[in-house]
Write a protein that holds these residues in place. Sequence first.
Motif, PDB file in Angstrom:
ATOM      1  N   ILE A 202       0.957  -2.925 -12.297  1.00 50.27           N
ATOM      2  CA  ILE A 202       1.416  -3.775 -13.438  1.00 50.27           C
ATOM      3  C   ILE A 202       2.655  -3.385 -14.162  1.00 50.27           C
ATOM      4  CG2 ILE A 202       0.385  -4.620 -15.522  1.00 50.27           C
ATOM      5  CD1 ILE A 202      -2.311  -4.783 -14.402  1.00 50.27           C
ATOM      6  N   GLN A 203       2.397  -2.058 -14.516  1.00 50.17           N
ATOM      7  CA  GLN A 203       3.602  -1.507 -15.175  1.00 50.17           C
ATOM      8  C   GLN A 203       5.244  -1.510 -14.554  1.00 50.17           C
ATOM      9  OE1 GLN A 203       2.520   2.531 -16.690  1.00 50.17           O
ATOM     10  NE2 GLN A 203       3.208   3.486 -14.843  1.00 50.17           N
ATOM     11  N   ASN A 204       5.172  -1.399 -13.318  1.00 52.88           N
ATOM     12  CA  ASN A 204       6.153  -1.252 -12.450  1.00 52.88           C
ATOM     13  C   ASN A 204       6.706  -2.688 -11.746  1.00 52.88           C
ATOM     14  OD1 ASN A 204       6.903   1.576 -12.813  1.00 52.88           O
ATOM     15  ND2 ASN A 204       4.923   1.965 -11.822  1.00 52.88           N
ATOM     16  N   GLY A 205       5.905  -3.825 -11.853  1.00 50.96           N
ATOM     17  CA  GLY A 205       6.085  -5.034 -11.444  1.00 50.96           C
ATOM     18  C   GLY A 205       5.944  -5.042 -10.211  1.00 50.96           C
ATOM     19  N   ILE A 206       4.834  -4.551  -9.440  1.00 55.37           N
ATOM     20  CA  ILE A 206       4.465  -4.431  -8.084  1.00 55.37           C
ATOM     21  C   ILE A 206       3.400  -5.433  -7.852  1.00 55.37           C
ATOM     22  CG2 ILE A 206       3.800  -3.003  -6.100  1.00 55.37           C
ATOM     23  CD1 ILE A 206       6.200  -1.840  -7.333  1.00 55.37           C
ATOM     24  N   ARG A 207       3.366  -6.133  -6.808  1.00 55.20           N
ATOM     25  CA  ARG A 207       2.255  -7.286  -6.530  1.00 55.20           C
ATOM     26  C   ARG A 207       1.147  -6.388  -6.083  1.00 55.20           C
ATOM     27  NH1 ARG A 207       2.341 -12.688  -2.547  1.00 55.20           N
ATOM     28  NH2 ARG A 207       0.262 -13.114  -3.107  1.00 55.20           N
ATOM     29  N   TYR A 208      -0.069  -6.707  -6.769  1.00 61.18           N
ATOM     30  CA  TYR A 208      -1.295  -6.005  -6.241  1.00 61.18           C
ATOM     31  C   TYR A 208      -2.360  -6.724  -5.668  1.00 61.18           C
ATOM     32  CZ  TYR A 208      -5.131  -2.572  -7.399  1.00 61.18           C
ATOM     33  OH  TYR A 208      -6.256  -2.102  -7.254  1.00 61.18           O
ATOM     34  N   ILE A 209      -2.835  -6.202  -4.502  1.00 59.34           N
ATOM     35  CA  ILE A 209      -3.788  -6.863  -3.960  1.00 59.34           C
ATOM     36  C   ILE A 209      -4.933  -5.792  -3.421  1.00 59.34           C
ATOM     37  CG2 ILE A 209      -2.936  -8.922  -3.349  1.00 59.34           C
ATOM     38  CD1 ILE A 209      -2.252  -7.842  -0.525  1.00 59.34           C
ATOM     39  N   THR A 210      -6.379  -6.124  -3.280  1.00 56.60           N
ATOM     40  CA  THR A 210      -7.196  -5.070  -3.028  1.00 56.60           C
ATOM     41  C   THR A 210      -8.109  -5.701  -1.989  1.00 56.60           C
ATOM     42  OG1 THR A 210      -8.978  -6.229  -4.587  1.00 56.60           O
ATOM     43  CG2 THR A 210      -7.637  -4.555  -5.377  1.00 56.60           C
ATOM     44  N   ALA A 211      -8.655  -4.769  -1.092  1.00 52.46           N
ATOM     45  CA  ALA A 211      -9.786  -4.941  -0.063  1.00 52.46           C
ATOM     46  C   ALA A 211     -10.765  -4.041  -0.195  1.00 52.46           C
ATOM     47  CB  ALA A 211      -9.284  -4.817   1.378  1.00 52.46           C
ATOM     48  N   HIS A 212     -11.932  -4.517  -0.069  1.00 54.42           N
ATOM     49  CA  HIS A 212     -13.417  -3.795  -0.078  1.00 54.42           C
ATOM     50  C   HIS A 212     -14.090  -3.884   1.028  1.00 54.42           C
ATOM     51  CE1 HIS A 212     -11.851  -4.440  -4.329  1.00 54.42           C
ATOM     52  NE2 HIS A 212     -12.781  -3.368  -4.725  1.00 54.42           N
ATOM     53  N   ASN A 213     -13.637  -4.895   2.008  1.00 52.48           N
ATOM     54  CA  ASN A 213     -14.583  -5.090   3.204  1.00 52.48           C
ATOM     55  C   ASN A 213     -13.496  -5.767   4.312  1.00 52.48           C
ATOM     56  OD1 ASN A 213     -14.168  -7.855   2.819  1.00 52.48           O
ATOM     57  ND2 ASN A 213     -15.645  -7.776   1.065  1.00 52.48           N
ATOM     58  N   LEU A 214     -14.100  -5.807   5.464  1.00 51.67           N
ATOM     59  CA  LEU A 214     -13.063  -6.308   6.542  1.00 51.67           C
ATOM     60  C   LEU A 214     -12.313  -7.637   6.246  1.00 51.67           C
ATOM     61  CD1 LEU A 214     -14.960  -5.176   9.711  1.00 51.67           C
ATOM     62  CD2 LEU A 214     -12.983  -4.410   8.901  1.00 51.67           C
ATOM     63  N   GLU A 215     -13.043  -8.483   5.684  1.00 54.11           N
ATOM     64  CA  GLU A 215     -12.537  -9.916   5.434  1.00 54.11           C
ATOM     65  C   GLU A 215     -11.432  -9.796   4.471  1.00 54.11           C
ATOM     66  OE1 GLU A 215     -13.869 -14.212   3.870  1.00 54.11           O
ATOM     67  OE2 GLU A 215     -15.328 -12.757   3.787  1.00 54.11           O
ATOM     68  N   GLU A 216     -11.622  -8.867   3.445  1.00 54.81           N
ATOM     69  CA  GLU A 216     -10.436  -8.987   2.388  1.00 54.81           C
ATOM     70  C   GLU A 216      -9.295  -8.269   3.139  1.00 54.81           C
ATOM     71  OE1 GLU A 216     -13.256  -8.927  -1.582  1.00 54.81           O
ATOM     72  OE2 GLU A 216     -12.190  -7.106  -1.037  1.00 54.81           O
TER      73      GLU A 216
END
Length: 557
Positions: free
Chosen positions: A502-516
């Motif tokens: 957030i502070q550096n203007g980076i697009r952020y996405i997450t994964a917690h399982n195979l589908e994600e």
Amino acid sequence: MFGNKENVNILTTLLIAHGIKRAVVCPGSRNAPIVHNFNECGAIECCPVTDERCAGFYALGMSLACDAPVAVCVTSGTALLNLAPAVAEASYRHHGLIVISADRPTAWIGQLDGQTLNQQGAFGCFVSKSVNLPEPHNNEERWQCNRLVNEALLAVKACGRMSVHINVPISEPLFEFDVKHLPQERVIKAIYPALDIKTFENIVVRNLFAAKKPMIVVGQLNHQSTEIEKSLETISRRIAIVSEPLSVGTQRLTDLAIACISESEPSNYTPDFIIYIGDTLVSKRLKSFLRKTQDAEIWAIAEDGEVHDTFMCQTGIVESRPYEAILTILSYVNNEKKSNQKNEFARLWLELIDSTRQKVSVFTPSYSQMAAVKAFEHSLAKIDGKWQVHYANSNAVRMACIYADHYVWCDRGVNGIEGSLSVAAGFSIATDDLVFCIIGDLSFFYGQNALWNTKLKGNLRIMLLNNHCGGIFYSLKGLKESDAFDQLVTARHTTDARGTCIQNGIRYITAHNLEELNEGLVTLTTTKADCPILLEVFTEPEEDKRVIKEFIDKIKQ
């Protein structure tokens, strides 16, 4: 207009004359006259980096991308010492940095003046040349200044291509910019010796091909080369080739192949003549296996001409860059009457590696860091356009050695974790290719200031493997029995990268399982963006360890 400091002007002229086109510059007042000149001359592209620890690795990343030395300029005091890890890594990678440090006048060193320490020789054995420029007042001192800069700029391209250090004392007033033109300066040139091909052929190559069980071991190489990859494929008809993704863009699976050798047949795969080309190897199994070949003749191709007795049985060294040696061996293969005749030992190794590759392909890991790396590598095939992949040290690069079938960039000079993200970031600035960085959590959070930079573009893509600790420590037998293991050794934490992004203007996405994970990889690899993208993959260290153990057990069957 340029500054009026003669040593700075001489330095600027000679950097341009020696073809230095990029400089990473750090904030400071004492080095501002140098930075001003770089910006003013128009021939040196400047990249600002605030954190000096990151700055050195940024410069290394740019150097790797451009295959040319890059300067990094810092102010006086401890700013210089922050460059030490990057200076060492660059030297061991034979991609030396040109470190330029501003300094207080010599008279004030050790006099309790502000931001002052003894900067001369600060990097010791990690640089091949360290010079301290005079502040010229006469022609002899101008000659000395010219000579010292030439010496340093020649040294960074000479044998071993280690880093160099140019220390520049600058007296006040610092900011008088009233010089219209840079001075004309003498440029000293150098002609470096090439490989003595005839001697190499007569003493080494002929014996390699005369051996019953010849092998070429290829360690880390400085950059990818389709020509070298094709050359090694041709050579492999006659010689057993063992390598890793850090050396050539061909999946060799050497580490796993050795794990598949049964205890009753190791001698079948033991070479009697070895040529070791390149730098470090990731595989501990390979090094351990070859250290048992005490009767083998072993020649090392060493760019720095030094003895590196990795397998504890070295016969000799050949001072050469790896590419010259490989092309010489290829030429010998092409001219040899038996060039189409396969060597039985080479065939045995090819069959072992093919069998190992088949076992790897049929194993499907459950959700884990291993699954993430496998899925990422498969996703690369869907990318239109050019791309480069950087793997951080520890578990990340070891999984690259399982799944990567392309050249891999990695800080294996000294194998530290601190600079992987900065090297990838610097690399991304110097290229329009997509640049991926696959990195573990400790390495990422240690170097997260690499993302604090306005020069970063949308071509930087990061897959952060976060299992909230140093996962590689789980694979070290007996360590978990220590009471210090969890908090003091593995550095267990609860941090994630959301705030950093957030502070550096980076697009952020997450994964917690195979589908994600699969959805995130589509975004990471195919989305066009104006800013970097980070996919944070959350896993559990115990499951990561279990999956790897299951994988190794299956491979050995």
